[in-house]
Motif scaffolding. Structure first.
Motif, short mmCIF file in Angstrom:
data_model
loop_
_atom_site.label_atom_id
_atom_site.label_comp_id
_atom_site.label_asym_id
_atom_site.label_seq_id
_atom_site.Cartn_x
_atom_site.Cartn_y
_atom_site.Cartn_z
N LYS A 67 -17.90 47.36 57.13
CA LYS A 67 -16.89 47.21 58.16
C LYS A 67 -16.30 45.80 58.11
O LYS A 67 -17.04 44.81 58.06
N GLY A 68 -14.97 45.72 58.12
CA GLY A 68 -14.28 44.42 58.07
C GLY A 68 -14.01 43.93 56.67
O GLY A 68 -13.36 42.90 56.48
N GLN A 69 -14.47 44.63 55.62
CA GLN A 69 -14.23 44.20 54.25
C GLN A 69 -12.78 44.46 53.86
O GLN A 69 -12.22 45.48 54.16
N ILE A 70 -12.16 43.47 53.15
CA ILE A 70 -10.77 43.57 52.70
C ILE A 70 -10.74 43.57 51.19
O ILE A 70 -11.39 42.75 50.55
N GLY A 71 -9.95 44.42 50.55
CA GLY A 71 -9.81 44.46 49.10
C GLY A 71 -10.96 45.19 48.44
O GLY A 71 -11.80 45.82 49.07
N ILE A 72 -11.01 45.06 47.12
CA ILE A 72 -12.01 45.76 46.32
C ILE A 72 -13.26 44.92 46.24
O ILE A 72 -13.19 43.72 45.93
N SER A 73 -14.38 45.52 46.43
CA SER A 73 -15.64 44.78 46.41
C SER A 73 -16.16 44.65 44.99
O SER A 73 -15.70 45.34 44.06
N GLU A 74 -17.15 43.79 44.84
CA GLU A 74 -17.77 43.59 43.52
C GLU A 74 -18.41 44.88 43.03
O GLU A 74 -18.34 45.22 41.85
N ALA A 75 -18.98 45.61 43.96
CA ALA A 75 -19.64 46.85 43.58
C ALA A 75 -18.65 47.87 43.05
O ALA A 75 -18.93 48.65 42.13
N GLU A 76 -17.44 47.88 43.63
CA GLU A 76 -16.41 48.81 43.18
C GLU A 76 -15.88 48.45 41.79
O GLU A 76 -15.42 49.32 41.05
N LEU A 77 -15.89 47.16 41.45
CA LEU A 77 -15.42 46.72 40.14
C LEU A 77 -16.46 46.91 39.05
O LEU A 77 -16.14 46.90 37.86
N LEU A 78 -17.71 47.03 39.43
CA LEU A 78 -18.81 47.04 38.48
C LEU A 78 -18.66 48.10 37.39
O LEU A 78 -18.91 47.83 36.21
N PRO A 79 -18.17 49.31 37.72
CA PRO A 79 -18.07 50.33 36.66
C PRO A 79 -17.09 49.96 35.56
O PRO A 79 -17.17 50.50 34.45
N TYR A 80 -16.15 49.05 35.83
CA TYR A 80 -15.14 48.70 34.82
C TYR A 80 -15.58 47.57 33.90
O TYR A 80 -14.90 47.26 32.94
N ARG A 81 -16.70 46.92 34.23
CA ARG A 81 -17.10 45.73 33.47
C ARG A 81 -17.37 46.04 32.01
O ARG A 81 -16.95 45.29 31.12
N ASP A 82 -18.07 47.10 31.75
CA ASP A 82 -18.46 47.41 30.38
C ASP A 82 -17.62 48.52 29.76
O ASP A 82 -17.91 48.98 28.66
N ASP A 83 -16.57 48.92 30.47
CA ASP A 83 -15.70 49.95 29.93
C ASP A 83 -14.97 49.41 28.70
O ASP A 83 -14.38 48.33 28.73
N ALA A 84 -15.00 50.12 27.58
CA ALA A 84 -14.45 49.64 26.30
C ALA A 84 -12.97 49.30 26.41
O ALA A 84 -12.49 48.30 25.85
N PHE A 85 -12.22 50.15 27.12
CA PHE A 85 -10.78 49.90 27.26
C PHE A 85 -10.51 48.58 27.98
O PHE A 85 -9.70 47.75 27.55
N TRP A 86 -11.20 48.38 29.09
CA TRP A 86 -10.96 47.17 29.88
C TRP A 86 -11.49 45.92 29.18
O TRP A 86 -10.90 44.84 29.30
N VAL A 87 -12.58 46.04 28.46
CA VAL A 87 -13.10 44.90 27.69
C VAL A 87 -12.09 44.46 26.65
O VAL A 87 -11.77 43.28 26.48
N ALA A 88 -11.52 45.44 25.92
CA ALA A 88 -10.53 45.12 24.88
C ALA A 88 -9.27 44.50 25.50
O ALA A 88 -8.70 43.53 24.97
#
Length: 652
Positions: A67-88
């Motif tokens: 409650k009260g959180q604004i924007g995307i959290s670190e936890a929400e970004l976590l799945p994209y960290r090791d994604d091959a497309f986003w890494v490249a």
């Protein structure tokens, strides 16, 4: 209604609980972006129900937002960290950023390296760009009707000098002396013939109130035999005078080779003095007490407001063993001490303006000028042009005019200063000991040509009073030196110099036609040309700091003097002075002028009083490849812009 109902009035008098959004036409990503203002649950106009994020089913492994959180959290970004497309993609963007950054840096360095550099703007001292007016005070203006000029008269004429472009006043004589000479009786007093002593301070105040600087002539090497120091020195046997015993050169038997015109006898002892002037005894600068007393004189006048000193007769500061010639190495050491004292005293007194020191060394070689400049003298006056005189050894009778000798002297001296930038140029055409320029040049028209040339030369300019209106020598047989006639102010009795019926200083008989008032009232005159060029020198950087070239002598009678901006200066004007001393029109070549792309925009700046068809600020038509047709006895100054300025002007 709860507290949220008051956030914002809605349409038709409704009060929604938050900002109204037309959700039926927006995407989910848009709605996600504004979740900082949660949309309450309820049906939309499209029939789709939107729920707060906290009520939605969370992605696998991703916790719901707090409650009260604004924007995307670190936890929400976590799945994209090791994604091959986003890494490249991240690596591509990272590398691209640094490639672009390094590329822009290389381009910037190349632009700096290949672009023309901006020349540093040098800040000149007041004396470097000054027009100095040397006044022979007894002949300038009589204020009390006694027939002799005085300091109050000079004060009354300061506004005239300011109008004509003068920036520095150099009054001579000034100090109390024997016969207006270097035989000074009192270094702290104004000569009684010129006014009361308090008037000296009044003069300094009046000059400074008009933004005029004042230079004082100060003999360092001599005093009168009536000076207190000399009187004490001749009576040094008395205990109270013992400290003055070595102030002068007392000799029981002078060396046999001593010039007899420098030796006189006083009470069975010989003393050394200026040649032919027994009243001007030479001071012994080897004596520390002499230095101390003279330094006090300098300090006193600096404190009273003097801006500079012309050190007269420096060649007598030290002499050879038989007094026959100057001891220049010893003189240079003395001048270094003078410079050091003046600078130290001025600094300790809180005086921010530099105190100028200059001198005349008649006949000085180029090497001697260099050595004198190294002592701390700000300028050594170029005496060479005072030798320009028609039908003499310098300007031979076969030359017909002074054009050849003037051109040769100017070429030599300009080359010297070009090769020795540490020696600041200081020019004069006349002074109080040579005939007036109009007499030496052979005509007033040729004198005007020489003055026009001088006003375009680099460095400091000194002019003798009356030269700005073309005054001539007095007739032979007058009671004053022929070059010291009364200043010709107007066409009234005695040329406006004095009200005395038979003045001590006579006027030249031509004063009804040649005078300051008449020339100032005229549209074109010698004086108007002088004033126009003098004021232009104060405004234009090319004339104060630019380069100088002198063109070849054409038809033995005409030449150009050119001033143009220094290297790396990307804008400004080129100034060209063209003079013709001949008896017929001469075509002067313009092929060697710098920055010729600007010639089509040439404009007249100034012209001699006889140049009827050339007026200031009028365009100058210069047909390509033809040159400049210059009539006899005529001179003009024209300017044109450098190419960079030409382009800017054309575009507008």
């Amino acid at each position: 209604m709860d507290a949220t109902d008051k956030l914002m009035p809605g349409p038709e008098g409704k009060t929604p609980r938050s900002y109204e959004v037309d959700k039926g036409h927006k995407t989910e990503s848009y709605l996600t972006a504004i979740q900082g203002n949660p949309i309450p649950p309820g049906p939309s106009s499209s029939g789709i129900r939107y729920e707060p994020a906290s009520e939605r089913v969370a992605l696998a492994g991703v916790p719901p937002k707090q409650k009260g959180q604004i924007g995307i959290s670190e936890a929400e970004l976590l799945p994209y960290r090791d994604d091959a497309f986003w890494v490249a993609l991240r690596w591509i963007l990272f590398i691209l950023f640094w490639v672009l950054w390094i590329g822009m840096l290389i381009v910037a360095v190349c632009l700096v390296a290949l672009s023309p550099g901006c020349a540093l703007r040098h800040s000149l001292s007041w004396w470097q760009q000054s027009l100095v007016y040397n006044v022979w005070v007894p002949s300038f203006q009589d204020s009390d009707g006694d027939g002799l000029g005085d300091l109050q008269g000079l004060i009354q004429r300061l506004d005239n000098l300011r109008k004509s472009g003068v920036q520095t006043v150099w009054p001579s004589p000034f100090l109390l002396s024997d016969g207006f000479s270097n035989a000074v009786r009192d270094h702290h007093a104004l000569d009684a013939k010129l006014g009361v002593n308090q008037l000296a301070d009044g003069f300094l105040k009046e000059a400074h109130s008009r933004d005029l600087h004042v230079v004082l002539s100060l003999p360092l090497a001599t005093t009168s035999t009536q000076h207190d120091w000399f009187l004490r020195s001749q009576a040094a046997s008395k205990p109270e005078n013992k400290d003055y015993s070595k102030f002068y050169y007392w000799l029981s038997r002078p060396p046999g080779s001593t010039p007899p015109q420098m030796v006189s006898v006083h009470k069975n002892l010989s003393y050394i003095h200026e040649p032919g002037n027994p009243k001007a005894a030479l001071l012994n600068w080897k004596e520390d007490a002499v230095r101390h007393h003279m330094f006090e004189v300098l300090s006193s006048w600096i404190k009273r407001g003097v801006d500079g000193f012309h050190l007269t007769a420096v060649e007598y500061l030290a002499r050879s063993a038989d007094f026959s010639k100057p001891d220049w190495p010893a003189i240079q050491l003395i001048l270094k001490d003078v410079r050091k004292h003046v600078d130290t005293f001025a600094t300790e007194s809180g005086i921010e303006t530099k105190i100028a020191l200059f001198a005349t060394a008649e006949g000085a070689s180029e090497r001697l000028k260099q050595e004198l400049a190294a002592t701390g003298l700000d300028t050594v006056i170029n005496y060479e042009l005072t030798n320009v005189e028609k039908n003499t050894k310098v300007c031979h009778i076969n030359e017909q005019t002074v054009a050849i000798c003037a051109h040769e002297i100017l070429s030599d001296v300009l080359l010297f200063h070009s090769l020795n930038p540490g020696v600041w140029p200081h020019w004069e055409l006349s002074n109080g000991v040579v005939s007036r320029l109009s007499a030496r040049a052979g005509s007033r028209a040729h004198a005007e040509l020489l003055v026009l040339v001088q006003l375009l030369l680099p460095g400091t300019q000194s002019f003798y009073y009356g030269e700005e209106i073309g005054m001539r020598d007095l007739p032979n047989g007058t009671q004053v030196p022929i070059q010291r006639g009364a200043m010709q102010w107007d066409d009234t009795t005695n040329s406006g110099f004095t009200s005395k019926a038979l003045p001590d200083v006579p006027s030249n008989p031509d004063f009804p036609n040649v005078n300051w008032a008449k020339q100032w009232a005229a549209d074109k005159s010698f004086l108007k040309m002088f004033a126009r060029m003098a004021k232009l020198r104060q405004r234009d950087e090319t004339l104060s700091q630019g380069e100088t070239i002198i063109g070849p002598l054409e038809s033995h009678q005409a030449f150009l003097v050119v001033r143009f901006p220094r290297e790396n200066v990307t804008s400004g004007n080129v100034f060209v002075c063209a003079v013709n001393f001949g008896v017929s029109t001469i075509t002067l070549s313009l092929d060697t002028l710098p920055h010729q792309a600007g010639l089509p925009q040439a404009q007249i700046v100034a012209s001699t009083s006889n140049a009827a068809n050339w007026n200031p600020r009028s365009p100058l038509n210069l047909p390509a490849g033809r040159g400049l047709d210059l009539p006899a006895d005529t001179g003009i100054v024209f300017k044109y812009p450098m190419p960079a300025l030409t382009t800017a002007t054309t575009d507008h």
